[in-house]
Design a protein around this motif. Structure first.
Motif, PDB file in Angstrom:
ATOM      1  N   THR A 116      22.451   1.988  46.099  1.00  0.00           N
ATOM      2  CA  THR A 116      22.231   2.851  47.256  1.00  0.00           C
ATOM      3  C   THR A 116      20.954   3.657  47.043  1.00  0.00           C
ATOM      4  OG1 THR A 116      24.615   3.027  47.590  1.00  0.00           O
ATOM      5  CG2 THR A 116      23.233   4.736  48.616  1.00  0.00           C
ATOM      6  N   ILE A 117      20.122   3.673  48.057  1.00  0.00           N
ATOM      7  CA  ILE A 117      18.893   4.472  47.990  1.00  0.00           C
ATOM      8  C   ILE A 117      19.290   5.935  48.179  1.00  0.00           C
ATOM      9  CG2 ILE A 117      16.624   4.857  49.044  1.00  0.00           C
ATOM     10  CD1 ILE A 117      16.885   1.943  50.193  1.00  0.00           C
ATOM     11  N   THR A 118      19.028   6.758  47.187  1.00  0.00           N
ATOM     12  CA  THR A 118      19.322   8.197  47.318  1.00  0.00           C
ATOM     13  C   THR A 118      18.062   8.975  46.935  1.00  0.00           C
ATOM     14  OG1 THR A 118      20.034   8.567  45.016  1.00  0.00           O
ATOM     15  CG2 THR A 118      21.722   7.790  46.551  1.00  0.00           C
ATOM     16  N   PRO A 119      17.918  10.177  47.498  1.00  0.00           N
ATOM     17  CA  PRO A 119      16.740  10.996  47.180  1.00  0.00           C
ATOM     18  C   PRO A 119      16.619  11.247  45.670  1.00  0.00           C
ATOM     19  CG  PRO A 119      17.948  11.944  49.017  1.00  0.00           C
ATOM     20  CD  PRO A 119      18.776  10.806  48.502  1.00  0.00           C
ATOM     21  N   GLU A 120      17.756  11.408  45.014  1.00  0.00           N
ATOM     22  CA  GLU A 120      17.735  11.661  43.577  1.00  0.00           C
ATOM     23  C   GLU A 120      17.162  10.468  42.812  1.00  0.00           C
ATOM     24  OE1 GLU A 120      21.589  12.253  41.903  1.00  0.00           O
ATOM     25  OE2 GLU A 120      20.734  12.601  39.921  1.00  0.00           O
ATOM     26  N   ARG A 121      17.626   9.279  43.158  1.00  0.00           N
ATOM     27  CA  ARG A 121      17.127   8.072  42.485  1.00  0.00           C
ATOM     28  C   ARG A 121      15.667   7.812  42.821  1.00  0.00           C
ATOM     29  NH1 ARG A 121      22.621   4.574  43.729  1.00  0.00           N
ATOM     30  NH2 ARG A 121      23.911   5.578  42.131  1.00  0.00           N
ATOM     31  N   GLN A 122      15.265   8.230  44.011  1.00  0.00           N
ATOM     32  CA  GLN A 122      13.863   8.014  44.418  1.00  0.00           C
ATOM     33  C   GLN A 122      12.882   8.842  43.598  1.00  0.00           C
ATOM     34  OE1 GLN A 122      14.587   8.601  48.645  1.00  0.00           O
ATOM     35  NE2 GLN A 122      13.749   6.571  49.094  1.00  0.00           N
ATOM     36  N   GLN A 123      13.418   9.787  42.843  1.00  0.00           N
ATOM     37  CA  GLN A 123      12.519  10.566  41.981  1.00  0.00           C
ATOM     38  C   GLN A 123      12.073   9.764  40.776  1.00  0.00           C
ATOM     39  OE1 GLN A 123      14.361  14.356  41.156  1.00  0.00           O
ATOM     40  NE2 GLN A 123      14.199  14.969  43.288  1.00  0.00           N
ATOM     41  N   THR A 124      12.882   8.785  40.368  1.00  0.00           N
ATOM     42  CA  THR A 124      12.522   8.014  39.176  1.00  0.00           C
ATOM     43  C   THR A 124      12.283   6.536  39.447  1.00  0.00           C
ATOM     44  OG1 THR A 124      14.863   7.736  38.671  1.00  0.00           O
ATOM     45  CG2 THR A 124      13.754   9.574  37.603  1.00  0.00           C
ATOM     46  N   LEU A 125      12.599   6.084  40.664  1.00  0.00           N
ATOM     47  CA  LEU A 125      12.451   4.671  41.004  1.00  0.00           C
ATOM     48  C   LEU A 125      11.805   4.559  42.374  1.00  0.00           C
ATOM     49  CD1 LEU A 125      16.149   3.612  40.342  1.00  0.00           C
ATOM     50  CD2 LEU A 125      14.253   2.916  38.888  1.00  0.00           C
ATOM     51  N   ASP A 126      11.165   3.422  42.623  1.00  0.00           N
ATOM     52  CA  ASP A 126      10.731   3.146  43.994  1.00  0.00           C
ATOM     53  C   ASP A 126      11.631   2.057  44.559  1.00  0.00           C
ATOM     54  OD1 ASP A 126       8.753   5.021  44.224  1.00  0.00           O
ATOM     55  OD2 ASP A 126       7.175   3.702  43.459  1.00  0.00           O
ATOM     56  N   PHE A 127      11.966   2.195  45.828  1.00  0.00           N
ATOM     57  CA  PHE A 127      12.878   1.256  46.472  1.00  0.00           C
ATOM     58  C   PHE A 127      12.194   0.441  47.564  1.00  0.00           C
ATOM     59  CE2 PHE A 127      15.989   4.170  44.659  1.00  0.00           C
ATOM     60  CZ  PHE A 127      16.992   3.301  44.248  1.00  0.00           C
ATOM     61  N   SER A 128      12.671  -0.783  47.708  1.00  0.00           N
ATOM     62  CA  SER A 128      12.219  -1.642  48.805  1.00  0.00           C
ATOM     63  C   SER A 128      12.745  -1.074  50.116  1.00  0.00           C
ATOM     64  CB  SER A 128      12.795  -3.045  48.611  1.00  0.00           C
ATOM     65  OG  SER A 128      14.202  -3.021  48.824  1.00  0.00           O
ATOM     66  N   THR A 129      12.338  -1.690  51.204  1.00  0.00           N
ATOM     67  CA  THR A 129      12.968  -1.368  52.484  1.00  0.00           C
ATOM     68  C   THR A 129      14.455  -1.734  52.345  1.00  0.00           C
ATOM     69  OG1 THR A 129      12.307  -3.561  53.220  1.00  0.00           O
ATOM     70  CG2 THR A 129      10.952  -1.734  53.951  1.00  0.00           C
ATOM     71  N   PRO A 130      15.338  -0.996  53.025  1.00  0.00           N
ATOM     72  CA  PRO A 130      16.774  -1.278  52.877  1.00  0.00           C
ATOM     73  C   PRO A 130      17.093  -2.714  53.284  1.00  0.00           C
ATOM     74  CG  PRO A 130      16.401   0.755  54.102  1.00  0.00           C
ATOM     75  CD  PRO A 130      15.069   0.108  53.939  1.00  0.00           C
ATOM     76  N   TYR A 131      18.046  -3.324  52.574  1.00  0.00           N
ATOM     77  CA  TYR A 131      18.429  -4.694  52.929  1.00  0.00           C
ATOM     78  C   TYR A 131      19.906  -4.815  53.270  1.00  0.00           C
ATOM     79  CZ  TYR A 131      20.350  -5.192  48.210  1.00  0.00           C
ATOM     80  OH  TYR A 131      21.105  -5.030  47.059  1.00  0.00           O
ATOM     81  N   PHE A 132      20.652  -3.697  53.163  1.00  0.00           N
ATOM     82  CA  PHE A 132      22.088  -3.794  53.472  1.00  0.00           C
ATOM     83  C   PHE A 132      22.659  -2.418  53.746  1.00  0.00           C
ATOM     84  CE2 PHE A 132      26.607  -4.583  52.656  1.00  0.00           C
ATOM     85  CZ  PHE A 132      26.779  -5.822  53.258  1.00  0.00           C
ATOM     86  N   ASP A 133      23.536  -2.322  54.739  1.00  0.00           N
ATOM     87  CA  ASP A 133      24.211  -1.061  55.054  1.00  0.00           C
ATOM     88  C   ASP A 133      25.583  -1.034  54.401  1.00  0.00           C
ATOM     89  OD1 ASP A 133      22.468   0.346  57.090  1.00  0.00           O
ATOM     90  OD2 ASP A 133      22.601  -1.666  57.925  1.00  0.00           O
ATOM     91  N   ALA A 134      25.925   0.102  53.857  1.00  0.00           N
ATOM     92  CA  ALA A 134      27.219   0.209  53.183  1.00  0.00           C
ATOM     93  C   ALA A 134      27.822   1.584  53.411  1.00  0.00           C
ATOM     94  CB  ALA A 134      27.058  -0.046  51.691  1.00  0.00           C
ATOM     95  N   GLN A 135      29.056   1.728  52.958  1.00  0.00           N
ATOM     96  CA  GLN A 135      29.768   2.994  53.094  1.00  0.00           C
ATOM     97  C   GLN A 135      30.881   3.006  52.048  1.00  0.00           C
ATOM     98  OE1 GLN A 135      31.526   3.666  57.009  1.00  0.00           O
ATOM     99  NE2 GLN A 135      30.445   5.612  57.013  1.00  0.00           N
ATOM    100  N   GLN A 136      31.299   4.183  51.639  1.00  0.00           N
ATOM    101  CA  GLN A 136      32.425   4.246  50.709  1.00  0.00           C
ATOM    102  C   GLN A 136      33.702   3.853  51.442  1.00  0.00           C
ATOM    103  OE1 GLN A 136      31.968   4.760  47.335  1.00  0.00           O
ATOM    104  NE2 GLN A 136      29.892   4.505  48.136  1.00  0.00           N
TER     105      GLN A 136
END
Ligand code: ARG
Length: 287
Positions: A116-136
């Protein structure tokens, strides 16, 4: 004496030029011999194989088949996108714990792991454009009285350590709650519920649905809750690896536009991806 000096000068100049040409070609592709490769000529390079890390305990997105091969929706998407972008990839099973570090340290070039692309993870990684929608989604025993997420406040809940499922339940129960049981993989958390070790499991909908459907003997049911935020999966690269990210994005856009993505999607999820989602063609999504 003068001749030697001139020759020496010429040799030195040639070496410096060779160095410049090599530098201009970049680190990734070893340049063809300088003498036969003027700057404008195509560089004949040994193709780099990009190493893709994935926690292959997450069917139907990534798992290992009987032969030990890594298979799944994510795998097919990355293979197709890589092919479209003209790059080579190979997959390595990588525990979720430490998966983000593996790319930061350069052991992996790419990560595909239903991340899941999250703002926190975006601080240490770069993400592609989203490829899938999900939910808990919540999984409970079929005879459970649990009806909604809020009911889990004081109950034992299993999650995969460090996932977004972990995040939501930690937020609900408080970070020191002894009732959040963290497992190395999501299937381990679900297994634990069979024996009654936990009252519920919170994880990504696709994986929960797949597990419940494929393990009828476990007698589980699922509970959706509208309080869960929508999540989107992205392919991760090391922060700043814009070159590889651009290739992956180009590949993703290509397979969304030419119908390859929709075919893969239908193969795993039975229906065509809905318009206006992370699964829709890039052109449509940007409108
Ligand atoms: N989407 C969730 C997250 O990013 C869970 C992903 C877990 N993926 C896996 N292959 N185990 O936190």
């Amino acid at each position: 004496m003068a001749t030697i000096t001139t020759r020496h000068f010429l040799q030195t100049t040639a070496l410096v030029l060779a160095g410049l040409v090599l530098a201009a070609c970049g680190k990734k592709e070893p340049a063809a011999p300088v003498a036969t490769a003027p700057a404008a000529a195509p560089v004949v390079a040994v193709a780099k194989v990009y190493v893709v890390g994935t926690d292959a305990a997450y069917a139907p997105f990534e798992s290992q088949n009987e032969k030990g091969e890594i298979v799944g929706f994510d795998i097919d998407v990355v293979k197709a996108a890589a092919q479209k972008a003209g790059i080579e990839v190979k997959f390595l099973n990588t525990p979720w714990e430490g998966i983000f570090n593996s790319v930061a340290q350069g052991d992996r070039d790419l990560l595909v792991s239903s991340i899941t692309i999250t703002p926190e993870r975006q601080q240490t990684l770069d993400f592609s454009t989203p490829y899938f929608d999900a939910q808990q989604l919540i999984a409970v025993k079929s005879d459970s009285k649990i009806a909604k997420f809020d009911d889990l406040k004081k109950l034992k809940v299993g999650v995969q350590n460090g996932t977004t499922g972990d995040e939501v339940i930690t937020k609900l129960q408080g970070k020191d709650s002894p009732n959040v049981k963290r497992f190395e993989t999501t299937p381990l958390a679900l297994k634990e519920m069979e024996g009654g070790g936990v009252d519920a499991v919170v994880a990504d909908n696709g994986v929960v649905v797949h597990y419940v459907n494929n393990n009828p003997a476990s007698k589980f049911k699922t509970i959706a809750d509208t309080s869960f935020a929508s999540e989107q999966y992205g392919i991760a690269v090391k922060k700043g690896n814009t070159e590889l990210l651009a290739k992956i994005n180009q590949g993703l856009a290509g397979i969304k536009d030419d119908g390859t993505y929709a075919k893969i999607y239908a193969q795993y999820f039975g229906a065509a991806p809905a318009a206006g989602t992370a699964s829709a063609p890039a052109a449509a999504a940007s409108k």
